[in-house]
Design a protein around this motif. Structure first.
Motif, PDB file in Angstrom:
ATOM      1  N   ILE A 105       0.876  -1.180   0.000  1.00 12.39           N
ATOM      2  CA  ILE A 105       0.000   0.000   0.000  1.00 12.39           C
ATOM      3  C   ILE A 105       0.906   1.221   0.000  1.00 12.39           C
ATOM      4  CG2 ILE A 105      -1.718   1.286   1.322  1.00 12.39           C
ATOM      5  CD1 ILE A 105      -2.617  -1.446   2.478  1.00 12.39           C
ATOM      6  N   ARG A 106       0.817   2.034  -1.053  1.00  9.80           N
ATOM      7  CA  ARG A 106       1.774   3.121  -1.143  1.00  9.80           C
ATOM      8  C   ARG A 106       1.189   4.378  -1.783  1.00  9.80           C
ATOM      9  NH1 ARG A 106       6.935   1.984  -3.795  1.00  9.80           N
ATOM     10  NH2 ARG A 106       7.049   4.271  -3.694  1.00  9.80           N
ATOM     11  N   ASP A 107       1.907   5.493  -1.550  1.00  4.58           N
ATOM     12  CA  ASP A 107       1.653   6.756  -2.241  1.00  4.58           C
ATOM     13  C   ASP A 107       0.241   7.266  -2.023  1.00  4.58           C
ATOM     14  OD1 ASP A 107       4.243   6.501  -3.149  1.00  4.58           O
ATOM     15  OD2 ASP A 107       3.653   5.648  -5.082  1.00  4.58           O
ATOM     16  N   GLY A 108      -0.177   7.333  -0.748  1.00  2.00           N
ATOM     17  CA  GLY A 108      -1.472   7.922  -0.442  1.00  2.00           C
ATOM     18  C   GLY A 108      -1.541   9.376  -0.880  1.00  2.00           C
ATOM     19  N   VAL A 109      -2.747   9.831  -1.174  1.00  2.00           N
ATOM     20  CA  VAL A 109      -2.979  11.162  -1.743  1.00  2.00           C
ATOM     21  C   VAL A 109      -3.799  11.995  -0.767  1.00  2.00           C
ATOM     22  CG1 VAL A 109      -4.057  12.400  -3.667  1.00  2.00           C
ATOM     23  CG2 VAL A 109      -2.847  10.256  -4.083  1.00  2.00           C
ATOM     24  N   PHE A 110      -3.491  13.300  -0.679  1.00  3.76           N
ATOM     25  CA  PHE A 110      -4.297  14.214   0.135  1.00  3.76           C
ATOM     26  C   PHE A 110      -5.754  14.198  -0.320  1.00  3.76           C
ATOM     27  CE2 PHE A 110      -0.747  15.880   2.123  1.00  3.76           C
ATOM     28  CZ  PHE A 110       0.147  16.537   1.277  1.00  3.76           C
ATOM     29  N   THR A 111      -6.644  14.487   0.613  1.00  2.00           N
ATOM     30  CA  THR A 111      -8.002  14.859   0.226  1.00  2.00           C
ATOM     31  C   THR A 111      -8.027  16.358  -0.066  1.00  2.00           C
ATOM     32  OG1 THR A 111      -8.473  14.969   2.582  1.00  2.00           O
ATOM     33  CG2 THR A 111      -9.203  13.009   1.405  1.00  2.00           C
ATOM     34  N   GLU A 112      -9.209  16.873  -0.381  1.00  2.00           N
ATOM     35  CA  GLU A 112      -9.285  18.263  -0.840  1.00  2.00           C
ATOM     36  C   GLU A 112      -8.907  19.264   0.241  1.00  2.00           C
ATOM     37  OE1 GLU A 112     -12.809  17.946   1.570  1.00  2.00           O
ATOM     38  OE2 GLU A 112     -11.817  16.563   0.203  1.00  2.00           O
ATOM     39  N   ASP A 113      -8.902  18.845   1.499  1.00  2.00           N
ATOM     40  CA  ASP A 113      -8.529  19.761   2.585  1.00  2.00           C
ATOM     41  C   ASP A 113      -7.037  19.702   2.917  1.00  2.00           C
ATOM     42  OD1 ASP A 113      -8.366  17.288   3.746  1.00  2.00           O
ATOM     43  OD2 ASP A 113      -9.910  17.640   5.262  1.00  2.00           O
ATOM     44  N   GLY A 114      -6.277  18.951   2.122  1.00  2.00           N
ATOM     45  CA  GLY A 114      -4.840  18.890   2.332  1.00  2.00           C
ATOM     46  C   GLY A 114      -4.410  17.913   3.391  1.00  2.00           C
ATOM     47  N   GLN A 115      -5.325  17.099   3.906  1.00  2.00           N
ATOM     48  CA  GLN A 115      -5.010  16.175   4.989  1.00  2.00           C
ATOM     49  C   GLN A 115      -5.166  14.732   4.525  1.00  2.00           C
ATOM     50  OE1 GLN A 115      -7.601  17.466   8.162  1.00  2.00           O
ATOM     51  NE2 GLN A 115      -6.272  19.182   8.710  1.00  2.00           N
ATOM     52  N   ARG A 116      -4.929  13.840   5.476  1.00  2.00           N
ATOM     53  CA  ARG A 116      -5.095  12.398   5.287  1.00  2.00           C
ATOM     54  C   ARG A 116      -4.085  11.846   4.267  1.00  2.00           C
ATOM     55  NH1 ARG A 116      -9.803  15.193   5.470  1.00  2.00           N
ATOM     56  NH2 ARG A 116     -10.965  14.913   7.398  1.00  2.00           N
ATOM     57  N   GLY A 117      -4.495  10.890   3.489  1.00  2.00           N
ATOM     58  CA  GLY A 117      -3.549  10.165   2.647  1.00  2.00           C
ATOM     59  C   GLY A 117      -2.967   8.962   3.362  1.00  2.00           C
ATOM     60  N   TYR A 118      -3.715   8.417   4.366  1.00  2.00           N
ATOM     61  CA  TYR A 118      -3.263   7.273   5.152  1.00  2.00           C
ATOM     62  C   TYR A 118      -3.023   6.043   4.276  1.00  2.00           C
ATOM     63  CZ  TYR A 118      -5.295   9.926   9.061  1.00  2.00           C
ATOM     64  OH  TYR A 118      -5.616  10.893   9.979  1.00  2.00           O
ATOM     65  N   GLY A 119      -2.120   5.188   4.747  1.00  2.00           N
ATOM     66  CA  GLY A 119      -2.041   3.858   4.164  1.00  2.00           C
ATOM     67  C   GLY A 119      -3.239   3.033   4.598  1.00  2.00           C
ATOM     68  N   ILE A 120      -3.337   2.777   5.917  1.00  2.00           N
ATOM     69  CA  ILE A 120      -4.494   2.083   6.492  1.00  2.00           C
ATOM     70  C   ILE A 120      -4.988   2.898   7.682  1.00  2.00           C
ATOM     71  CG2 ILE A 120      -5.371  -0.012   7.590  1.00  2.00           C
ATOM     72  CD1 ILE A 120      -3.173  -1.573   6.217  1.00  2.00           C
ATOM     73  N   ALA A 121      -6.288   3.138   7.744  1.00  2.00           N
ATOM     74  CA  ALA A 121      -6.910   3.819   8.877  1.00  2.00           C
ATOM     75  C   ALA A 121      -7.951   2.887   9.487  1.00  2.00           C
ATOM     76  CB  ALA A 121      -7.558   5.123   8.432  1.00  2.00           C
ATOM     77  N   VAL A 122      -7.815   2.639  10.818  1.00  2.00           N
ATOM     78  CA  VAL A 122      -8.734   1.750  11.535  1.00  2.00           C
ATOM     79  C   VAL A 122      -9.360   2.572  12.660  1.00  2.00           C
ATOM     80  CG1 VAL A 122      -8.975  -0.514  12.609  1.00  2.00           C
ATOM     81  CG2 VAL A 122      -6.992  -0.039  11.153  1.00  2.00           C
ATOM     82  N   GLN A 123     -10.696   2.591  12.733  1.00  2.00           N
ATOM     83  CA  GLN A 123     -11.328   3.442  13.734  1.00  2.00           C
ATOM     84  C   GLN A 123     -12.655   2.862  14.220  1.00  2.00           C
ATOM     85  OE1 GLN A 123     -11.815   7.147  11.620  1.00  2.00           O
ATOM     86  NE2 GLN A 123     -13.745   6.534  10.710  1.00  2.00           N
ATOM     87  N   HIS A 124     -13.170   3.471  15.301  1.00  2.00           N
ATOM     88  CA  HIS A 124     -14.473   3.137  15.864  1.00  2.00           C
ATOM     89  C   HIS A 124     -14.620   1.652  16.190  1.00  2.00           C
ATOM     90  CE1 HIS A 124     -15.703   6.992  13.674  1.00  2.00           C
ATOM     91  NE2 HIS A 124     -15.787   7.243  14.968  1.00  2.00           N
ATOM     92  N   GLU A 125     -13.626   1.127  16.946  1.00  2.00           N
ATOM     93  CA  GLU A 125     -13.679  -0.228  17.492  1.00  2.00           C
ATOM     94  C   GLU A 125     -13.604  -1.321  16.434  1.00  2.00           C
ATOM     95  OE1 GLU A 125     -16.323  -0.826  20.953  1.00  2.00           O
ATOM     96  OE2 GLU A 125     -17.046   1.210  20.543  1.00  2.00           O
TER      97      GLU A 125
END
Length: 828
Positions: A611-631
């Motif tokens: 998993i590589r080269d994540g891209v910003f969203t329109e607000d200039g943030q994120r671009g995670y490889g893997i995001a795990v949330q909410h249990e």
């Protein structure tokens, strides 16, 4: 599901009164002890030996990365042209979709699938829409020698009384009455306002369909040509204005050729009863009407009750209700090199089907084109349907007999459907809709241009309510809504396919998915390339939904709005309240997160995946490889998270993750210069074993918030040797009530500090801290002690380093002064 990042200001924490950092490895109360440091890039394993950590074994489809860390995909280096797609393990593009076009078809201008060569508008008069010809073809040759030499009886409505005898007649009725088995009846130009009934085996030859017209009146019993017994042939006629144009029953057999059947009620052709058969060749079945007493029917051709109907090189255009209809068990209907075009609804506003199979009938469509119409190009209702080397296009929305509205190239409700080497294009709402209890097999199909409909969301291929689809070699290209959906108990097994360029609907935020597995849906996918889809390439989104995916290529998902969030994403994989097992796959250039795992009960396993080269969203943030949330829960093994943004792996909000033999490398900050974490455990729990978190911009591992806990063993945390964008790197950061436990780990080359603990707890056993600016720094009430072993109980702000931990080459071994810690997100 929401993703939001709250940025805290960078923390410059004050030193505790215990003292100030020392300037060398000597004299700070933490003498070197234990074994010598492992070489750079190695950690000490459970057996005490030094070995490289992280992703060190490459699965099929991957090779060792030239950088020396992790694995790289084996695949084409350039974008694949139309008609082909990338496959892991292959360096050249592989064919996908329709492989070749049959006679009468050409490769579509898009490069995907086949388009029929036909006149731009349906033909009229005594002409034929014939595949392979851009102009209308005449039905027979009116200038040919006539009558044929084998004629034995002759019909001409212009005969005078002296010309009429035992072999010459002014009516067909008289000729048929006089005919014996084997008679050949030649019919000269004329208008014949009569109907005939054949009970013998005869051959009727008209001069041509333009010149010889049987004209009827549409009374319920007025049938143009009724074949009751024997084996007969009819050619060169126009049959119009009857209740039924041509009907065959009683076990009789008829071959109809070069003829026009038009303007009849109920049906142009009708064959019924077991043993009866009708073979129509090079004939036009056009503009048949509806039964005025019911407002229904008007089919081009109909077969039922065990009869057989073959339509070869025929054109069925402008009929009502259904172009060609096979009904009841034992019935066989086949279309070969034929055209079904612009079927219209009946007078009740229902149907407009191209071809229909119903109640146990067997219907096949081969090397044919089904164009226009409404509700469905091919409808299979508890029957058997086969489509081979054909094109279905331009179907628009319409209503069934109950008023329910739908639009699809193919609809299957029960029975079986097999489709191969075919194109489904430019239809509204669905290319194929399977529900309920359908069994379908699709091979080598091009499915493109499925458009938004006013009657429901566009789902190019939708499988639900106990239906099962097995598919191979699909090219799902430039469709709207969702390209491939399993829902409501539907199951899909799909392999060796391409899903590209799915577009969001203007009216449905969160659409544009390549694949979606929803309520009780199940999917098994292998060797799919998912390229430039929108919102999310692969989505699992219900507690009862599950999927297994192997050898996937998921790249360049486009940013678009999600249905349940005002933000916009281009997620590679989205799992919300479902289960997914993803293995041996490659994800690159996806926006927001390559993999988002959300909600309690969600379980995801990922292995042998880059998993590589994540891209910003329109607000200039994120671009995670893997995001795990909410249990949610993640198991990650033998994988690489490389050059992503914000965090390579983010585990937050009560989630749990188990990570083994994985590389997390080169994570960069967001557009504002914040974050750049290799692994982030934020209010969550993680177990990391044999992990290499290296060369990340800000921190190798961050553990924050009360209750957060990370257990790390036999792993490497290594910083970049030079600053990235002015940011100095940290190794392990443990803050705000969190806890981290390190065993047999190596923390190397961090420009700020190897381990920073602030108002939190940590244990460090049998590990090494080498070549960091500060080996370990403890602040804000946390206390540091050395012990022979990690005690059973560790206080909330206690930091324990065991005596077998090695400090080597740090500018300062232990510090308690201010360290500029990175901003800590509270949620995302």
């Amino acid at each position: 599901m929401r993703i939001a990042i709250a940025l805290f200001l960078t923390l410059g924490l004050c030193a505790c009164p215990a003292g100030t950092p020392s300037t060398s490895d000597a004299g700070d109360g933490m003498p070197d002890a234990g074994a010598e440091p492992c070489p750079p890039g190695q950690a000490r394993g459970a057996d005490g030996a030094c070995a490289a950590a992280g992703w060190t074994s490459c699965a099929e489809g991957f090779a060792a990365d030239p950088s020396g860390a992790g694995c790289a995909p084996v695949m084409p280096t350039a974008a694949c042209p139309a008609g082909t797609y990338p496959v892991l393990g292959k360096t050249d593009c592989q064919p996908v979709g329709v492989r070749s076009c049959p006679a009468g078809f050409v490769l579509d201008s898009s490069g995907w699938g086949c388009a029929p060569v036909l006149p731009p508008q349906p033909c009229s008069g005594a002409t034929l829409d014939k595949l392979g010809f851009a102009d209308c073809q005449p039905l027979g040759d009116c200038a040919a020698t006539f009558p044929p030499a084998q004629a034995t009886l002759f019909v001409d409505d212009s005969y005078s009384a002296p010309q009429v005898d035992a072999t010459h007649f002014t009516t067909l009725t008289a000729a048929v009455a006089a005919a014996s088995d084997g008679a050949v009846i030649a019919v000269e130009e004329g208008l014949y306002p009569e109907s005939i009934r054949l009970t013998k085996s005869v051959k009727i030859v008209g001069r041509c369909a333009e010149k010889v017209v049987m004209q009827g009146s549409p009374s319920p019993t007025n049938k143009g040509i009724a074949v009751a017994s024997g084996t007969s042939e009819v050619s060169g006629l126009t049959v119009r204005g009857f209740s039924i144009g041509v009907i065959v029953g009683g076990g009789a057999k008829l071959t109809l050729s070069g003829s026009l059947v038009t303007g009849n009620l109920k049906a142009g052709l009708w064959v019924q009863e077991a043993g009866s058969s009708l073979h129509a060749v090079r004939s036009a079945l056009r503009d048949n009407l509806v039964d005025s007493s019911t407002g229904k029917r008007g089919d081009g051709a109909l077969a039922g009750f065990g009869a057989e109907l073959l339509l070869e090189e025929c054109a069925l255009t402008g009929n009502r209700s259904t172009g060609a209809f096979g009904q009841s068990a034992g019935t066989k209907l086949a279309l070969l090199r034929s055209v079904v075009r612009d079927t219209r609804p009946n007078d009740l506003g229902a149907w407009g089907l191209g071809v229909e199979a119903m109640d146990g009938a067997s219907v096949s469509v081969k090397q044919s084109a089904i164009l226009g119409g409404s509700v469905a190009g091919f409808l299979v209702l508890t029957a058997t349907g086969v489509v081979e080397e054909s094109t279905i296009s331009g179907v628009r929305s319409g209503a069934d007999s109950n008023g329910a509205k739908v639009s699809a190239g193919l609809v299957e409700q029960g029975g079986t459907l097999t489709v191969s080497g075919s194109t489904i294009a430019d239809c509204e709402q669905h290319a194929a809709y399977l529900s309920p209890s359908a069994q379908a097999t699709f091979n080598d199909l091009a499915i493109r241009g499925i458009a938004e409909s006013s009657v429901g969301p566009a789902l190019a291929v939708a499988v639900g309510t106990g239906s099962k689809l097995t598919a191979k070699g699909l090219a799902l290209v430039d469709n709207h809504g969702i390209a491939l959906t399993a829902q409501d108990g539907g199951e899909i097994t799909v392999s060796d396919s391409l899903v590209r360029g799915t577009l969001p609907l203007a009216t449905v935020p969160g659409s544009g998915f390549g694949v979606s597995v929803r309520a009780s849906g199940k999917m098994t996918a292998a060797r799919l390339a998912m390229i430039e889809n929108a919102s999310a390439a692969f989505s699992v989104s219900d507690p009862t939904a599950s999927a297994t995916a192997e050898a996937m290529i998921i790249v360049d998902t486009k940013i678009a709005p999600l249905a349940d969030d005002a933000s916009r994403y281009g997620l590679g994989v989205r799992v919300v309240e479902g289960k997914l097992d993803l293995s041996r796959s490659y994800l690159k250039g996806n926006a927001g997160a390559a993999v988002l795992i959300d909600s309690k009960g969600t379980e995801v396993r990922i292995s042998d995946t880059l998993i590589r080269d994540g891209v910003f969203t329109e607000d200039g943030q994120r671009g995670y490889g893997i995001a795990v949330q909410h249990e949610a829960q993640l198991t990650l093994e033998r994988s690489g998270l490389v050059n992503n943004r914000t965090a390579g792996l983010a585990i937050t909000l009560g989630s749990r993750a188990t990570v083994k033999s994985t590389l997390v490398s080169g994570t960069l900050a967001d557009r504002f210069g914040d974050y750049g974490f290799g692994v982030m455990v934020n209010g969550a729990a993680a177990e990391l074993a044999d992990v290499a978190s290296v060369l990340n911009q800000q921190s190798s591992l961050v553990v924050s918030l009360p209750g957060a806990q990370a257990k790390v063993s036999e792993s490497i945390l290594r910083g970049p040797k030079t600053s990235i964008a002015g940011t100095k790197s940290l190794g392990l950061v443990v803050v705000t009530g969190a806890r981290a436990d390190l065993t047999r780990c190596s923390l190397e080359d961090h420009q700020e500090v190897g381990i920073a603990v602030d108002d939190a707890a940590a244990t460090v056993a049998a590990s090494q801290l080498v070549r960091n600016t500060i080996g370990i720094n403890v602040t804000s009430g946390s206390t540091l002690s050395e012990k022979a072993a990690v005690p059973d109980a560790v206080g909330a702000t206690e930091v324990v380093v065991t005596s077998d931990t090695v400090f080597s080459g740090n500018q300062t071994r232990v510090g308690t002064g201010s360290v500029p810690l990175p901003p800590m997100p509270t949620a995302f």
